[in-house]
Scaffold this motif. Structure first.
Motif, PDB file in Angstrom:
ATOM      1  N   MET A 187       0.832  -1.207   0.000  1.00  0.00           N
ATOM      2  CA  MET A 187       0.000   0.000   0.000  1.00  0.00           C
ATOM      3  C   MET A 187       0.867   1.259   0.000  1.00  0.00           C
ATOM      4  O   MET A 187       0.600   2.204  -0.746  1.00  0.00           O
ATOM      5  CB  MET A 187      -0.927  -0.002   1.219  1.00  0.00           C
ATOM      6  CG  MET A 187      -1.874   1.185   1.261  1.00  0.00           C
ATOM      7  SD  MET A 187      -2.903   1.210   2.716  1.00  0.00           S
ATOM      8  CE  MET A 187      -1.725   1.620   3.973  1.00  0.00           C
ATOM      9  N   ILE A 188       1.911   1.275   0.801  1.00  0.00           N
ATOM     10  CA  ILE A 188       2.775   2.461   0.872  1.00  0.00           C
ATOM     11  C   ILE A 188       3.468   2.705  -0.459  1.00  0.00           C
ATOM     12  O   ILE A 188       3.464   3.822  -0.987  1.00  0.00           O
ATOM     13  CB  ILE A 188       3.798   2.295   2.020  1.00  0.00           C
ATOM     14  CG1 ILE A 188       3.081   2.314   3.365  1.00  0.00           C
ATOM     15  CG2 ILE A 188       4.859   3.385   1.963  1.00  0.00           C
ATOM     16  CD1 ILE A 188       3.953   1.920   4.539  1.00  0.00           C
ATOM     17  N   VAL A 189       4.062   1.653  -1.033  1.00  0.00           N
ATOM     18  CA  VAL A 189       4.780   1.805  -2.299  1.00  0.00           C
ATOM     19  C   VAL A 189       3.802   2.134  -3.431  1.00  0.00           C
ATOM     20  O   VAL A 189       4.119   2.935  -4.316  1.00  0.00           O
ATOM     21  CB  VAL A 189       5.604   0.531  -2.605  1.00  0.00           C
ATOM     22  CG1 VAL A 189       6.216   0.576  -3.988  1.00  0.00           C
ATOM     23  CG2 VAL A 189       6.680   0.342  -1.559  1.00  0.00           C
ATOM     24  N   GLY A 190       2.609   1.548  -3.397  1.00  0.00           N
ATOM     25  CA  GLY A 190       1.606   1.837  -4.434  1.00  0.00           C
ATOM     26  C   GLY A 190       1.166   3.291  -4.405  1.00  0.00           C
ATOM     27  O   GLY A 190       0.989   3.920  -5.449  1.00  0.00           O
ATOM     28  N   ILE A 191       0.986   3.840  -3.209  1.00  0.00           N
ATOM     29  CA  ILE A 191       0.590   5.248  -3.107  1.00  0.00           C
ATOM     30  C   ILE A 191       1.725   6.152  -3.579  1.00  0.00           C
ATOM     31  O   ILE A 191       1.488   7.143  -4.285  1.00  0.00           O
ATOM     32  CB  ILE A 191       0.170   5.573  -1.654  1.00  0.00           C
ATOM     33  CG1 ILE A 191      -1.142   4.869  -1.317  1.00  0.00           C
ATOM     34  CG2 ILE A 191       0.035   7.073  -1.450  1.00  0.00           C
ATOM     35  CD1 ILE A 191      -1.541   4.955   0.133  1.00  0.00           C
TER      36      ILE A 191
END
Length: 190
Positions: free
Chosen positions: A114-118
């Motif tokens: 989720m962090i890398v995707g955002i």
């Protein structure tokens, strides 16, 4: 106005009665009064209640909380306030890690996805969005597999990482194609 009848005190006291409220020898106390009253005790006054105060609301009770079992008796049917028996050592299996203890969920893949995707979405313009988006998609896929196996409980985070990573990778790919197409058109001479 006249005098009171004979045998009655002009100040309202009954004959043969102690001025402190004690019945005389041979007299029975009146109904509702204790047989003995300490003449030196402070008079009891009712508790003060403010007539203008807001009515007190009952304490908050969670409507979804587990309700205690209801039985036909008002007293508890099992268990008590104090244990009736028990050993000096706690029962096995409570709070001891190791065999038989529930495994902690491994939510690392979903969270990092989720962090890398955002981050991959705004990183599109820095030419690293495609790489970050691909990493987020892979980690999101691995996180969803962990959820399906019951080893993790963050399906939403893994799914958000998968979706945001896909969007970041797609936008980066479109950005690279657009930049490449504009550079090729500026190189051709008419």
């Amino acid at each position: 106005m006249g005098y009171p009848p004979p045998g009655q005190d002009p100040y309202g006291q009954q004959p043969n009665q102690d001025p402190y409220g004690q019945p005389q020898y041979g007299q029975q106390p009146q109904y509702g009064q204790p047989a003995y009253q300490d003449p030196y005790a402070q008079p009891q006054q009712p508790a003060y209640q403010d007539p203008y105060a807001q009515p007190q609301q009952p304490a908050y009770q969670d409507p979804y909380a587990q309700q205690p079992p209801v039985s036909g008796t008002p007293y508890p049917t099992s268990g008590g306030a104090y244990p009736t028996s028990g050993g000096a050592y706690p029962a096995a299996g409570y709070g001891t890690p190791g065999y038989g203890a529930p495994a902690q969920p491994q939510n690392t893949f979903g969270l990092i996805s989720m962090i890398v995707g955002i981050i991959s979405i705004p990183a599109t313009c820095c030419y690293i969005g495609l790489l970050l988006g691909a990493v987020a998609v892979v980690l999101g896929y691995l996180g969803l597999n962990k959820v399906k196996q019951g080893e993790a409980n963050n399906r939403g985070q893994a799914l958000a990482g998968l979706i945001c990573g896909g969007i970041g990778a797609g936008l980066s790919l479109l950005w690279l194609i657009l930049v490449f197409a504009l550079n090729m058109s500026s190189l051709t001479v008419y």
